[in-house]
Enzyme design. Structure first.
Site, PDB file in Angstrom:
ATOM      1  N   HIS A 159     -11.368  -1.572  -3.324  1.00 35.46           N
ATOM      2  CA  HIS A 159     -10.980  -1.026  -2.019  1.00 35.46           C
ATOM      3  C   HIS A 159     -11.605  -1.824  -0.886  1.00 35.46           C
ATOM      4  CE1 HIS A 159      -8.864   2.303  -3.861  1.00 35.46           C
ATOM      5  NE2 HIS A 159      -9.903   2.490  -4.635  1.00 35.46           N
ATOM      6  N   ARG A 162     -15.357  -1.249   0.676  1.00 36.47           N
ATOM      7  CA  ARG A 162     -15.657  -0.283   1.740  1.00 36.47           C
ATOM      8  C   ARG A 162     -16.103   1.057   1.191  1.00 36.47           C
ATOM      9  NH1 ARG A 162     -11.103   1.331   2.269  1.00 36.47           N
ATOM     10  NH2 ARG A 162     -11.283   2.526   4.170  1.00 36.47           N
ATOM     11  N   ASP A 190      -6.054  -6.474  -5.447  1.00 36.20           N
ATOM     12  CA  ASP A 190      -6.365  -6.584  -4.016  1.00 36.20           C
ATOM     13  C   ASP A 190      -7.863  -6.614  -3.792  1.00 36.20           C
ATOM     14  OD1 ASP A 190      -7.594  -4.080  -3.459  1.00 36.20           O
ATOM     15  OD2 ASP A 190      -5.808  -3.241  -2.536  1.00 36.20           O
ATOM     16  N   SER A 191      -8.233  -6.789  -2.563  1.00 39.52           N
ATOM     17  CA  SER A 191      -9.605  -6.871  -2.039  1.00 39.52           C
ATOM     18  C   SER A 191      -9.940  -8.324  -1.725  1.00 39.52           C
ATOM     19  CB  SER A 191     -10.662  -6.273  -2.978  1.00 39.52           C
ATOM     20  OG  SER A 191     -10.415  -4.885  -3.134  1.00 39.52           O
ATOM     21  N   VAL A 193      -7.907 -10.715  -0.216  1.00 37.71           N
ATOM     22  CA  VAL A 193      -6.879 -11.763  -0.164  1.00 37.71           C
ATOM     23  C   VAL A 193      -6.615 -12.089   1.311  1.00 37.71           C
ATOM     24  CG1 VAL A 193      -4.479 -12.360  -0.665  1.00 37.71           C
ATOM     25  CG2 VAL A 193      -5.818 -11.037  -2.326  1.00 37.71           C
ATOM     26  N   ARG A 194      -6.940 -13.310   1.696  1.00 40.49           N
ATOM     27  CA  ARG A 194      -6.819 -13.710   3.104  1.00 40.49           C
ATOM     28  C   ARG A 194      -5.985 -14.974   3.298  1.00 40.49           C
ATOM     29  NH1 ARG A 194      -8.208  -9.467   2.978  1.00 40.49           N
ATOM     30  NH2 ARG A 194     -10.076  -8.425   3.753  1.00 40.49           N
TER      31      ARG A 194
HETATM   32  C1  LIG Z   1      -8.607   1.557   7.275  1.00 35.75           C
HETATM   33  C2  LIG Z   1      -8.304   1.488   5.821  1.00 35.75           C
HETATM   34  C3  LIG Z   1      -7.651   2.554   5.213  1.00 35.75           C
HETATM   35  C4  LIG Z   1      -7.374   2.516   3.831  1.00 35.75           C
HETATM   36  N1  LIG Z   1      -6.710   3.557   3.262  1.00 35.75           N
HETATM   37  C5  LIG Z   1      -6.452   3.522   1.935  1.00 35.75           C
HETATM   38  C6  LIG Z   1      -5.731   4.555   1.327  1.00 35.75           C
HETATM   39  O1  LIG Z   1      -5.292   5.488   1.963  1.00 35.75           O
HETATM   40  N2  LIG Z   1      -5.523   4.465  -0.013  1.00 35.75           N
HETATM   41  C7  LIG Z   1      -5.959   3.407  -0.762  1.00 35.75           C
HETATM   42  O2  LIG Z   1      -5.717   3.360  -1.970  1.00 35.75           O
HETATM   43  N3  LIG Z   1      -6.616   2.392  -0.183  1.00 35.75           N
HETATM   44  C8  LIG Z   1      -6.865   2.422   1.134  1.00 35.75           C
HETATM   45  N4  LIG Z   1      -7.512   1.381   1.716  1.00 35.75           N
HETATM   46  C9  LIG Z   1      -7.909   0.233   0.877  1.00 35.75           C
HETATM   47  C10 LIG Z   1      -6.824  -0.845   0.890  1.00 35.75           C
HETATM   48  O3  LIG Z   1      -5.634  -0.384   0.284  1.00 35.75           O
HETATM   49  C11 LIG Z   1      -7.297  -2.087   0.131  1.00 35.75           C
HETATM   50  O4  LIG Z   1      -7.567  -1.736  -1.202  1.00 35.75           O
HETATM   51  C12 LIG Z   1      -8.563  -2.691   0.714  1.00 35.75           C
HETATM   52  O5  LIG Z   1      -8.540  -2.713   2.119  1.00 35.75           O
HETATM   53  C13 LIG Z   1      -8.796  -4.102   0.159  1.00 35.75           C
HETATM   54  O6  LIG Z   1      -7.829  -5.005   0.573  1.00 35.75           O
HETATM   55  P1  LIG Z   1      -8.119  -6.010   1.811  1.00 35.75           P
HETATM   56  O7  LIG Z   1      -9.413  -6.730   1.500  1.00 35.75           O
HETATM   57  O8  LIG Z   1      -6.923  -6.922   1.814  1.00 35.75           O
HETATM   58  O9  LIG Z   1      -8.241  -5.165   3.027  1.00 35.75           O
HETATM   59  C14 LIG Z   1      -7.766   1.388   3.077  1.00 35.75           C
HETATM   60  C15 LIG Z   1      -8.388   0.302   3.719  1.00 35.75           C
HETATM   61  C16 LIG Z   1      -8.648   0.338   5.068  1.00 35.75           C
HETATM   62  C17 LIG Z   1      -9.298  -0.867   5.730  1.00 35.75           C
END
Ligand SMILES: Cc1cc2nc3c(=O)[nH]c(=O)nc-3n(C[C@H](O)[C@H](O)[C@H](O)COP(=O)(O)O)c2cc1C
Length: 272
Positions: A159, A162, A190-191, A193-194
């Site tokens: 996630h 976070r 995921d997590s 990917v930029r």
């Molecule tokens: C503000 C915010 C809200 C999120 N809400 C959810 C959510 O409702 N359900 C979920 O499975 N992941 C949620 N995530 C996690 C994202 O789906 C994702 O797993 C995470 O941000 C990692 O990807 P990234 O590094 O590309 O952001 C949330 C992330 C952020 C930043």
């Protein structure tokens, strides 16, 4: 694009640019003929769960995503007829007449801290005939359990780091999980990917697709849905460019032979 809750806090365009919270129905309408996945904040009450699944099915969502994480505050339950009926029965008021009480009741349903069990996946199956994807898998043992319980796909994800400080990076865990179950269900990632190279690395380690969260949300925050789209297009263009530079002709060319794990002298690792 990753599930990101409560997008209204970033920009008025949010999920659809429609009312304050975009409902299951509004998102479906805005999505038109596009494919849609439904993310379930899983209530404790099975009647409400089944009602949410029914609404998602009736509105053309085909894949169910179940996150293993604590969610953000939301009010999606307020539109659900079964939640509304139960709340009204208990409190004598509609959610709109007692927003605080209804918010408390909804949070108690979906973010109470009480865990669902692997056995509960069977309850989801009762109300869902399409694929079920579990998001937030970080350990091969959980991935094997997902196979055992008939899940169709998993998202290897922490996630975005976070949720649990010190959690191991998802990319570190990806190869082990792919080796454990990659031939038995669909592994997504995921997590973090930029860039295009990040996509190449995840695909080469065995993910079937990657999901992007915060970059698109950063775009959304700047100028709404148009800039969110531009961020995603930018990552795709960078992927195309990076594959060309690396001599990878197509997605099938993304495999472990193109990667090397290099440990530099100054690398320091820690894990809780
Ligand atoms: C503000 C915010 C809200 C999120 N809400 C959810 C959510 O409702 N359900 C979920 O499975 N992941 C949620 N995530 C996690 C994202 O789906 C994702 O797993 C995470 O941000 C990692 O990807 P990234 O590094 O590309 O952001 C949330 C992330 C952020 C930043």
């Amino acid at each position: 694009m990753a599930p990101v809750g409560v997008q209204v806090i970033f920009h008025g365009d949010k999920e659809t640019g429609l009312s304050e919270v975009s409902s299951i129905e509004e998102v479906a309408k805005a999505n038109g003929a596009g494919p849609r996945w439904y993310q379930l904040y899983w209530p404790q009450d099975n009647d409400i769960t089944q009602s949410l699944l029914k609404r998602a099915k009736e509105n053309g969502y085909k894949t169910l995503v179940v996150p293993f994480a604590k969610g953000e505050e939301d009010r999606t339950g307020f539109e659900d007829p079964v939640f509304r009926e139960k709340f009204q029965h208990q409190s004598g008021k509609t959610p709109e007449e007692d927003i605080q009480g209804a918010s408390k009741a909804w949070v108690g349903e979906v973010f109470s801290g009480a865990a669902h069990t692997w056995e509960d996946i069977k309850l989801l199956r009762e109300g869902w005939d399409g694929p079920i994807v579990l998001k937030g898998i970080q350990h091969p043992d959980d991935a094997r359990l997902a196979v055992e319980y008939g899940v169709d796909g998993i998202v290897v994800s922490n996630h975005g780091g976070r949720q649990l400080d010190g959690a191991v990076g998802s990319l570190e865990m990806l190869p082990e999980i792919v080796d454990a179950v990659g031939d038995k269900l669909t592994v997504l990632f995921d997590s973090g990917v930029r860039t295009g190279v990040d996509v190449i690395k995840a695909l080469s380690l065995g993910a079937k697709a990657v999901i992007v969260g915060r970059p698109a949300i950063y775009g959304l925050s700047i100028a709404g849905k148009q800039s969110a789209k531009q961020v995603l297009q930018g990552i795709l263009a960078d992927l195309d460019n990076s594959m060309g530079l690396a001599g990878i002709k197509n997605i099938h060319g993304c495999n472990r032979s193109v990667l090397r794990k290099v440990q530099y002298g100054g690398d320091v690792k820690s894990s809780n």
